[in-house]
Design an enzyme around this catalytic site. Structure first.
Site, PDB file in Angstrom:
ATOM      1  N   ASP A  31      43.840  14.456  19.173  1.00 42.32           N
ATOM      2  CA  ASP A  31      43.018  13.973  18.053  1.00 42.32           C
ATOM      3  C   ASP A  31      43.639  14.320  16.703  1.00 42.32           C
ATOM      4  O   ASP A  31      43.200  13.814  15.669  1.00 42.32           O
ATOM      5  CB  ASP A  31      41.618  14.605  18.125  1.00 42.32           C
TER       6      ASP A  31
ATOM      7  N   LYS B 125      36.933   5.634  26.809  1.00 41.13           N
ATOM      8  CA  LYS B 125      38.234   6.332  26.764  1.00 41.13           C
ATOM      9  C   LYS B 125      38.745   6.616  28.177  1.00 41.13           C
ATOM     10  O   LYS B 125      39.930   6.437  28.471  1.00 41.13           O
ATOM     11  CB  LYS B 125      38.091   7.646  25.979  1.00 41.13           C
TER      12      LYS B 125
ATOM     13  N   GLN C 293      34.895  15.652  22.522  1.00 42.85           N
ATOM     14  CA  GLN C 293      34.132  14.583  21.876  1.00 42.85           C
ATOM     15  C   GLN C 293      33.183  15.158  20.818  1.00 42.85           C
ATOM     16  O   GLN C 293      32.428  16.078  21.077  1.00 42.85           O
ATOM     17  CB  GLN C 293      33.344  13.800  22.949  1.00 42.85           C
TER      18      GLN C 293
END
Ligand code: NAP
Length: 311
Positions: free
Chosen positions: A124, A54, A98
């Site tokens: 997200d 990422k 994460q």
């Protein structure tokens, strides 16, 4: 006839290329790149790989991407403090924590941390405000993986409206938002999970079958209607030789890859499904690259939202 392979890597490159001029325009207008803050707690090997990928993709796309790393021994309050700092930061438009957090933090830790991210920075799409907006079909930031699956279907010209879609898996991260996105595009959607009875007969009705369960090669040919589109979201790293030998014949590319690395990344879908499905995503090279491309797109969207004062 073998299924048409849906190339996630190529579609991800297309999405990144389309975002590039808007990223450049944002930079020119504001004097800074859109910024992404990634929080990584502990040293889970798969998370390390995802985060590295990422960061690299964000950097390559011209975004600012910063990693805040905490040890596995960090307290929940330490993680929340990092999120608070990123929430206040003017340089960061998007925040990603994460998953998974270390289990020692407790069963509720992930929810508390996701809830702490400001909805307008929640790239997200996990915050309840963003989940609510998605339910009502007025989403601004949508979870990256299911959003990537929609990009893949639409750009591959797979019709969704009026089709039967079955989503295997009901997680907050993949299964539920996936079902909602398909529903909003007028599919007739069924969600299956570990308590579903006669699973294969339900999935075999699908024109579009999305599997997100994390069980290697679980979806065999009898789960699939001939000609259906099968999207394999699952990712498992197989290290068990007997399983690899059962799934992939000697001399095949996948077997050779296993011999070289001692591990093989596989999805939920059995290789034999290639003979039945009409279209299929490979693993790797299917949904994975799209997840990252949508993360970049969401970071840009968050930056535009924030600077437009529409938070
Ligand atoms: P998760 O939270 O563990 O959820 C798994 C879901 O699968 C649950 O709803 C579970 O049902 C269901 N399930 C498990 N075993 C089943 C079975 N035998 N029959 C029917 N349903 C079953 O996982 P997740 O976070 O959604 O991720 C799913 C997979 O996608 C994982 O392999 C993950 O690594 C992968 N993933 C890939 C990407 C990508 O970018 N490609 C992104 C995210 C996740 P219950 O609810 O009944 O327990």
């Amino acid at each position: 006839m073998k299924a048409r392979l849906l190339d996630g890597t190529a579609i991800a490159a297309q999405i990144r290329a389309e975002a590039a001029p808007a990223i450049a325009a944002f930079r020119a207008r504001t004097g800074r790149p859109p910024g992404l803050g990634i929080v990584l707690v502990g040293a889970d090997p798969a998370s390390e790989i995802y985060v590295r990928s990422k960061l690299k993709s964000a950097g390559d796309a011209g975004l600012r991407a910063d990693l805040a790393r905490l040890p596995a021994s960090a307290a929940l309050d330490d993680v929340l403090a990092v999120v608070d700092r990123l929430n206040e930061s003017d340089a960061h438009d998007g925040i990603l924590v994460q998953s998974p957090l270390p289990s020692a933090m407790g069963p509720d830790a992930e929810r508390q941390v996701f809830d702490r991210v400001r909805p307008e920075k929640d790239v997200d799409g996990f915050h309840p405000v963003n989940v609510g907006r998605l339910v009502q079909n007025r989403a601004r930031l949508v979870p990256c993986t299911p959003s990537g699956v929609i990009e893949l279907l639409e750009r591959s010209e797979i019709p969704i409206a009026g089709r039967r879609a079955v989503v295997l898996g009901r997680s907050d991260i993949v299964g539920k938002p996936m079902a909602l996105l398909l529903l909003h595009r007028h599919a007739t959607v069924t969600i299956c999970h570990s308590r579903t009875t006669h699973l294969a007969s339900v999935t075999a009705e699908a024109d579009i079958l999305v599997s997100a369960i994390g069980r290697p090669a679980f979806v065999t040919s009898e789960f699939v209607k001939p000609g259906a589109t099968v999207i394999d979201v699952g990712i498992t790293s197989l290290t068990d030789r007997a399983t690899v030998e059962r799934l992939f014949p000697a001399g095949s590319k996948r077997r050779e890859a296993f011999e070289r690395r001692g591990a093989l990344t596989v999805g939920d879908v059995h290789p034999g499904v290639e003979e039945v499905a009409g279209a299929l995503t490979p693993v790797p090279g299917g949904v994975g690259p799209l997840t990252i491309a949508v993360l970049l797109k969401n970071t840009l969207a968050a930056a535009l939202l924030r600077t437009a004062g529409a938070g």
